[in-house]
Design an enzyme around this catalytic site. Structure first.
Site, mmCIF file in Angstrom:
data_model
loop_
_atom_site.group_PDB
_atom_site.id
_atom_site.type_symbol
_atom_site.label_atom_id
_atom_site.label_comp_id
_atom_site.label_asym_id
_atom_site.label_seq_id
_atom_site.Cartn_x
_atom_site.Cartn_y
_atom_site.Cartn_z
ATOM 1 N N ASP A 13 0.829 -1.207 0.000
ATOM 2 C CA ASP A 13 0.000 0.000 0.000
ATOM 3 C C ASP A 13 0.864 1.257 0.000
ATOM 4 O OD1 ASP A 13 0.657 -0.711 2.678
ATOM 5 O OD2 ASP A 13 -0.992 0.493 3.468
ATOM 6 N N ASP A 14 2.086 1.156 0.550
ATOM 7 C CA ASP A 14 3.027 2.281 0.437
ATOM 8 C C ASP A 14 3.342 2.555 -1.029
ATOM 9 O OD1 ASP A 14 3.686 0.522 2.882
ATOM 10 O OD2 ASP A 14 4.668 2.395 3.447
ATOM 11 N N GLU A 165 -2.159 -1.165 16.009
ATOM 12 C CA GLU A 165 -1.972 -1.025 14.559
ATOM 13 C C GLU A 165 -0.489 -1.219 14.275
ATOM 14 O OE1 GLU A 165 -0.530 0.855 11.161
ATOM 15 O OE2 GLU A 165 -0.220 1.688 13.159
ATOM 16 N N HIS A 244 -4.599 1.817 3.279
ATOM 17 C CA HIS A 244 -4.171 2.636 4.422
ATOM 18 C C HIS A 244 -3.292 3.824 3.998
ATOM 19 C CE1 HIS A 244 -5.462 -0.807 6.822
ATOM 20 N NE2 HIS A 244 -4.620 -1.565 6.154
HETATM 21 C C1 BDR Z 1 0.059 0.036 8.013
HETATM 22 O O1 BDR Z 1 0.926 -1.075 8.243
HETATM 23 C C2 BDR Z 1 1.507 -1.498 7.048
HETATM 24 O O2 BDR Z 1 1.341 -2.875 6.859
HETATM 25 C C3 BDR Z 1 0.866 -0.723 5.939
HETATM 26 O O3 BDR Z 1 1.833 -0.405 4.962
HETATM 27 C C4 BDR Z 1 0.315 0.507 6.613
HETATM 28 O O4 BDR Z 1 1.276 1.546 6.652
HETATM 29 C C5 BDR Z 1 -1.366 -0.383 8.278
HETATM 30 O O5 BDR Z 1 -1.497 -0.794 9.601
HETATM 31 CA CA CA Z 2 3.316 1.418 5.344
#
Ligand code: BDR
Ligand code: CA
Length: 338
Positions: A13-14, A165, A244
């Site tokens: 997702d980055d 998280e 995210h």
């Molecule tokens: C975050 O943790 C990573 O796995 C993702 O890149 C995101 O930054 C989500 O909890």
């Molecule tokens: Ca990340």
């Protein structure tokens, strides 16, 4: 125009978040710094340098911390693959390039001094580099326009342990150090990012269509997203994935899409079961607030903007409304749809 420095532990997702930032004319991507998180910093930096090459980006990339400030590194290969991009680099034998500068914290400070209130820092991974930058020159970091952190979970369950998280769990001492030094952070937490998910069929269709735009990027995204989606299917029981980090970038691209509330955030660093927890009380006004927390955002406009820029595709708002909004019961946050 806002200058943006992205600190990242790329990560699938980055990767999407960096592509989104690089294709957003509303911001100027100033620098990318790398940190261990999803995968070790060596892999993270290779991912960012590969992306830089295929996007033909003229941004400097600086590597940073390889371990958290006070504990062992925890990574997430089950989510992002051993190479951080779902096995894409490993299976395609992408040759490693020279990467190690180890000066991310110093470069963050220099950028803060050079651009001050014109600089936004978007942190997409554990806050280790940021904390190291604060240790070098807290005053300089205090004067940037804003620091946006994807991280924390305040009202629901976590994605790493029951109440944590990932980004904060990996290096809670770093998050605590930044806040304890009077640095205001704008948190974009899991409560918010897990309210929106991207359905697999739509994503696959978009990646397919984006082949004409940038075939190399489409190949990378196809493999990386397949892995990332498989993880979501296994553990989250959804046929798609969360976005995210792109949502955190959106808070720099268009701050008007977000509603933040002032808050006093504490980071648990000691608990046997709760280390990495982010704690805030939304019921009452705090006398002194050290942070802001995103509690709502315009998901519809974000998704439209994101898909247009990253895939060159337009998604109808009815589809977004119908297919991309989840009503997960683990959080009390809401998102606006207009
Ligand atoms: C975050 O943790 C990573 O796995 C993702 O890149 C995101 O930054 C989500 O909890
Ligand atoms: Ca990340």
């Amino acid at each position: 125009m806002t200058r943006v420095l992205i600190d990242t532990d790329a990560g699938v997702d980055d990767t999407l978040a960096i592509v989104y930032a690089a294709s957003s004319p509303e911001i100027e991507l100033e620098m990318v710094t790398t940190v261990s998180g999803n995968v070790p910093v060596r892999e993270v930096t290779q991912n960012v340098l590969y992306l830089k090459e295929i996007l033909k980006l003229g941004v400097p990339v600086h590597s940073g911390a390889d371990v958290p400030r006070a504990r062992k590194l925890v990574t997430a290969p089950e989510v992002h693959g051993e190479d951080g991009v779902g096995g894409f680099r490993n299976s395609n034998h992408v040759p490693p390039v020279s990467w190690e500068t180890k000066d991310a914290a110093k470069k963050i400070v220099s950028a803060a001094i050079d651009h001050g209130p014109k600089l936004t820092i978007v942190s997409l991974g554990p806050m280790t580099n940021l904390a190291d930058a604060v240790a070098i020159d807290a005053e300089a970091i205090r004067h940037v326009q804003r620091i946006i952190q994807m991280g924390g979970v305040f009202t629901g369950y976590g994605n790493t342990t029951e109440f944590t998280e990932f980004n904060i769990y990996v290096d809670p001492e770093a998050a605590d150090f930044v806040l304890s030094n009077g640095i205001k952070v704008k948190f974009v937490p899991l409560d918010l990012t897990e309210r929106l998910f991207f359905p697999r069929p739509i994503l696959e269709d978009m990646v397919r269509k984006s082949r004409t735009k940038n075939p190399q990027l489409a190949r990378l995204l196809k493999k990386a997203l397949r892995y990332y989606i498989n993880y979501h299917r296994r553990t989250e029981k959804i046929d798609g994935c969360f976005l995210h980090d792109p949502i955190a970038v959106a808070a720099a691209v268009n701050p008007r899409w977000f509603k933040f509330v002032d808050s006093l955030v504490s980071i648990e660093t000691k608990g046997d079961y709760t280390s990495g927890m982010t704690i805030a009380d939304f019921r009452k006004r705090q006398r002194s607030c050290n942070s802001e927390i995103a509690v709502a955002f315009d998901a519809k406009n974000f998704v439209r903007d994101f898909t247009r820029k990253v895939f060159g595709a337009l998604l109808h708002q009815d589809v977004i409304k119908r297919d991309c909004i989840t009503a997960r019961s683990t959080t009390t946050f809401d998102i606006t749809l207009n």
